[in-house]
Enzyme design. Structure first.
Site, PDB file in Angstrom:
ATOM      1  N   GLY A  13     -10.197   3.266   1.323  1.00  0.00           N
ATOM      2  CA  GLY A  13      -9.322   2.202   0.818  1.00  0.00           C
ATOM      3  C   GLY A  13      -9.566   0.895   1.549  1.00  0.00           C
ATOM      4  O   GLY A  13      -8.639   0.134   1.827  1.00  0.00           O
ATOM      5  N   ARG A  16      -9.645  -3.848   0.762  1.00  0.00           N
ATOM      6  CA  ARG A  16      -8.671  -4.920   1.029  1.00  0.00           C
ATOM      7  C   ARG A  16      -7.621  -4.442   2.031  1.00  0.00           C
ATOM      8  O   ARG A  16      -7.637  -3.290   2.466  1.00  0.00           O
ATOM      9  CB  ARG A  16      -8.016  -5.352  -0.278  1.00  0.00           C
ATOM     10  CG  ARG A  16      -7.148  -4.270  -0.877  1.00  0.00           C
ATOM     11  CD  ARG A  16      -6.390  -4.773  -2.092  1.00  0.00           C
ATOM     12  NE  ARG A  16      -5.298  -3.866  -2.389  1.00  0.00           N
ATOM     13  CZ  ARG A  16      -5.015  -3.392  -3.590  1.00  0.00           C
ATOM     14  NH1 ARG A  16      -5.742  -3.747  -4.625  1.00  0.00           N
ATOM     15  NH2 ARG A  16      -3.997  -2.581  -3.771  1.00  0.00           N
ATOM     16  N   ASP A  63     -13.255   8.278  -5.278  1.00  0.00           N
ATOM     17  CA  ASP A  63     -11.831   8.590  -5.326  1.00  0.00           C
ATOM     18  C   ASP A  63     -11.619   9.672  -4.264  1.00  0.00           C
ATOM     19  O   ASP A  63     -12.149  10.773  -4.390  1.00  0.00           O
ATOM     20  CB  ASP A  63     -11.476   9.105  -6.723  1.00  0.00           C
ATOM     21  CG  ASP A  63     -10.033   9.570  -6.829  1.00  0.00           C
ATOM     22  OD1 ASP A  63      -9.357   9.692  -5.784  1.00  0.00           O
ATOM     23  OD2 ASP A  63      -9.586   9.825  -7.966  1.00  0.00           O
ATOM     24  N   VAL A  64     -10.857   9.340  -3.219  1.00  0.00           N
ATOM     25  CA  VAL A  64     -10.734  10.279  -2.098  1.00  0.00           C
ATOM     26  C   VAL A  64     -10.049  11.586  -2.491  1.00  0.00           C
ATOM     27  O   VAL A  64     -10.143  12.565  -1.758  1.00  0.00           O
ATOM     28  CB  VAL A  64      -9.998   9.655  -0.884  1.00  0.00           C
ATOM     29  CG1 VAL A  64     -10.799   8.500  -0.304  1.00  0.00           C
ATOM     30  CG2 VAL A  64      -8.575   9.227  -1.242  1.00  0.00           C
ATOM     31  N   TYR A 154       6.325   9.364  -1.448  1.00  0.00           N
ATOM     32  CA  TYR A 154       5.560   8.675  -0.387  1.00  0.00           C
ATOM     33  C   TYR A 154       6.033   9.130   0.996  1.00  0.00           C
ATOM     34  O   TYR A 154       5.220   9.372   1.892  1.00  0.00           O
ATOM     35  CB  TYR A 154       5.757   7.174  -0.573  1.00  0.00           C
ATOM     36  CG  TYR A 154       4.960   6.257   0.327  1.00  0.00           C
ATOM     37  CD1 TYR A 154       3.603   6.033   0.106  1.00  0.00           C
ATOM     38  CD2 TYR A 154       5.577   5.581   1.372  1.00  0.00           C
ATOM     39  CE1 TYR A 154       2.883   5.162   0.915  1.00  0.00           C
ATOM     40  CE2 TYR A 154       4.868   4.701   2.180  1.00  0.00           C
ATOM     41  CZ  TYR A 154       3.519   4.492   1.947  1.00  0.00           C
ATOM     42  OH  TYR A 154       2.813   3.625   2.746  1.00  0.00           O
ATOM     43  N   LYS A 158       3.712  10.900   3.743  1.00  0.00           N
ATOM     44  CA  LYS A 158       3.461  10.275   5.051  1.00  0.00           C
ATOM     45  C   LYS A 158       3.970  11.160   6.191  1.00  0.00           C
ATOM     46  O   LYS A 158       3.390  11.160   7.286  1.00  0.00           O
ATOM     47  CB  LYS A 158       4.105   8.881   5.100  1.00  0.00           C
ATOM     48  CG  LYS A 158       3.426   7.859   4.174  1.00  0.00           C
ATOM     49  CD  LYS A 158       1.924   7.751   4.397  1.00  0.00           C
ATOM     50  CE  LYS A 158       1.314   6.480   3.853  1.00  0.00           C
ATOM     51  NZ  LYS A 158      -0.157   6.464   3.979  1.00  0.00           N
TER      52      LYS A 158
HETATM   53  P1  NAP Z   1      -3.433  -1.793  -0.334  1.00  0.00           P
HETATM   54  O1  NAP Z   1      -3.559  -3.252  -0.064  1.00  0.00           O
HETATM   55  O2  NAP Z   1      -2.765  -1.364  -1.604  1.00  0.00           O
HETATM   56  O3  NAP Z   1      -4.883  -1.126  -0.201  1.00  0.00           O
HETATM   57  C1  NAP Z   1      -5.074   0.234  -0.486  1.00  0.00           C
HETATM   58  C2  NAP Z   1      -6.495   0.433  -0.917  1.00  0.00           C
HETATM   59  O4  NAP Z   1      -6.666   1.846  -1.178  1.00  0.00           O
HETATM   60  C3  NAP Z   1      -6.838  -0.308  -2.222  1.00  0.00           C
HETATM   61  O5  NAP Z   1      -8.066  -0.991  -2.084  1.00  0.00           O
HETATM   62  C4  NAP Z   1      -6.905   0.822  -3.241  1.00  0.00           C
HETATM   63  O6  NAP Z   1      -7.824   0.586  -4.299  1.00  0.00           O
HETATM   64  C5  NAP Z   1      -7.422   1.960  -2.386  1.00  0.00           C
HETATM   65  N1  NAP Z   1      -7.215   3.256  -3.028  1.00  0.00           N
HETATM   66  C6  NAP Z   1      -6.132   3.668  -3.741  1.00  0.00           C
HETATM   67  N2  NAP Z   1      -6.329   4.911  -4.207  1.00  0.00           N
HETATM   68  C7  NAP Z   1      -7.558   5.298  -3.795  1.00  0.00           C
HETATM   69  C8  NAP Z   1      -8.322   6.473  -3.980  1.00  0.00           C
HETATM   70  N3  NAP Z   1      -7.859   7.527  -4.680  1.00  0.00           N
HETATM   71  N4  NAP Z   1      -9.549   6.542  -3.418  1.00  0.00           N
HETATM   72  C9  NAP Z   1     -10.060   5.483  -2.711  1.00  0.00           C
HETATM   73  N5  NAP Z   1      -9.369   4.348  -2.509  1.00  0.00           N
HETATM   74  C10 NAP Z   1      -8.136   4.249  -3.049  1.00  0.00           C
HETATM   75  O7  NAP Z   1      -2.597  -1.056   0.838  1.00  0.00           O
HETATM   76  P2  NAP Z   1      -2.370  -1.445   2.391  1.00  0.00           P
HETATM   77  O8  NAP Z   1      -1.065  -2.144   2.490  1.00  0.00           O
HETATM   78  O9  NAP Z   1      -3.584  -2.032   2.966  1.00  0.00           O
HETATM   79  O10 NAP Z   1      -2.119   0.031   2.980  1.00  0.00           O
HETATM   80  C11 NAP Z   1      -3.144   0.823   3.535  1.00  0.00           C
HETATM   81  C12 NAP Z   1      -2.534   2.130   4.038  1.00  0.00           C
HETATM   82  O11 NAP Z   1      -1.472   1.852   4.955  1.00  0.00           O
HETATM   83  C13 NAP Z   1      -1.928   3.000   2.946  1.00  0.00           C
HETATM   84  O12 NAP Z   1      -2.148   4.361   3.235  1.00  0.00           O
HETATM   85  C14 NAP Z   1      -0.457   2.685   3.039  1.00  0.00           C
HETATM   86  O13 NAP Z   1       0.330   3.727   2.525  1.00  0.00           O
HETATM   87  C15 NAP Z   1      -0.293   2.510   4.542  1.00  0.00           C
HETATM   88  N6  NAP Z   1       0.870   1.700   4.916  1.00  0.00           N
HETATM   89  C16 NAP Z   1       0.994   0.410   4.477  1.00  0.00           C
HETATM   90  C17 NAP Z   1       2.127  -0.316   4.853  1.00  0.00           C
HETATM   91  C18 NAP Z   1       2.357  -1.740   4.403  1.00  0.00           C
HETATM   92  O14 NAP Z   1       3.443  -2.277   4.662  1.00  0.00           O
HETATM   93  N7  NAP Z   1       1.408  -2.406   3.762  1.00  0.00           N
HETATM   94  C19 NAP Z   1       3.104   0.276   5.662  1.00  0.00           C
HETATM   95  C20 NAP Z   1       2.920   1.580   6.084  1.00  0.00           C
HETATM   96  C21 NAP Z   1       1.808   2.289   5.700  1.00  0.00           C
HETATM   97  P3  NAP Z   1      -7.309  -0.028  -5.707  1.00  0.00           P
HETATM   98  O15 NAP Z   1      -7.029  -1.446  -5.435  1.00  0.00           O
HETATM   99  O16 NAP Z   1      -8.471   0.146  -6.618  1.00  0.00           O
HETATM  100  O17 NAP Z   1      -6.095   0.761  -6.085  1.00  0.00           O
END
Ligand code: NAP
Length: 253
Positions: A13, A16, A63-64, A154, A158
């Protein structure tokens, strides 16, 4: 990690958000980076940026949550970048809804990406870590693991990742491999921007509300998490395993 240790890191992922910031940071730390995401073209900007800075990076579409693509991705990374000894299970999605409105698809999709994805990726790379007698796995959990309205899927995934992490630590520790989880609080990214949009709140206002609820009075940025990953995959962290580190700007309840 010594000079002669294998230095290939796989980040899922990573096109971005937190994944891209982590790719950038670990490239600066000297790792070759495999940028995995659903769409190879979406990985190009971060791969180009790392290469332009003199690093090594490879865009890999997978796709993971799908077994064969994960196996093919790890095979390709091993052939083109080197055997991976660092894995950051970061790919994630949200399908929020209150329990009574949540569909089975919402439940399954979130479980698949977070839990099945982390399982498939970890299983696919572990043999390289065991062979090197050195490895690091970092799993992205969340403060939502402690419970969050509208996130029964979720928060379960988690919290599940925290148990998964502890068991990886126990099984792989004898081979020089550590496994830890990072549980971020609110991090400004497309994920939180999408939540704001879904709730009909301007993102700036949404972030101000989150900052007011955070001890340090700001929201997190992807680099806050990337810096923690950088530490956990370093040799300085070799005696830390099976832990969850909350990167959330304050104590979590
Ligand atoms: P994000 O901006 O939505 O980025 C997630 C990335 O994962 C996207 O590029 C998405 O691709 C990709 N992805 C989704 N499904 C996938 C799959 N099956 N196989 C491969 N790639 C896939 O999220 P983020 O905010 O950076 O978050 C990253 C991680 O941190 C996640 O696990 C999230 O749950 C965790 N997290 C985030 C926050 C927060 O506040 N942002 C807080 C706690 C935990 P697409 O764009 O094509 O869907």
């Amino acid at each position: 990690m010594t000079e002669s240790s294998p230095r290939t890191a796989v980040i899922t992922g990573a096109a971005r958000g937190i994944g891209a910031a982590t790719a950038r940071r670990l490239a600066r730390d000297g790792f070759s980076i495999a940028v995995i995401d659903l769409d190879e073209d979406a990985c190009a900007p971060i791969v180009d940026e790392i290469r332009a800075a003199g690093g090594h990076a490879l865009a890999v579409a997978a796709d993971v949550s799908a077994e064969a693509p994960v196996a093919a991705a790890v095979q390709r990374i091993t052939a083109e970048l080197g055997a991976p000894t660092v894995l950051v299970n970061n790919a994630g999605i949200l399908r929020d809804n209150l329990l009574f409105k949540m569909t089975l698809d919402d439940w399954d999709a979130v479980m698949s990406v977070h839990l099945r994805g982390a399982f498939l990726m970890s299983r696919a790379v572990q043999s390289h870590m065991v062979a090197a007698r050195w490895g690091r796995i970092v799993n992205l959990s969340s403060i939502s693991a402690l419970g969050n309205r509208g996130q029964v899927n979720y928060s379960a995934a988690k919290a599940g990742l925290q148990g998964f992490t502890k068991t990886l630590a126990i099984e792989l520790g004898p081979f020089g491999v550590t496994a830890n989880a990072i549980a971020p609080g609110f991090i400004a990214s497309e994920m939180t921007a999408a939540t704001a949009e879904r709730m009909g709140i301007p993102f700036e206002e949404f972030m101000e509300m989150a900052a007011a609820d955070t001890s340090v009075r700001r929201v997190g940025v992807p680099d806050d998490v990337a810096g923690t990953v950088s530490f956990l995959v370093s040799d300085d962290a070799s005696f830390i395993s099976g832990q969850t580190i909350y990167v959330s700007g304050g104590p979590t309840i």
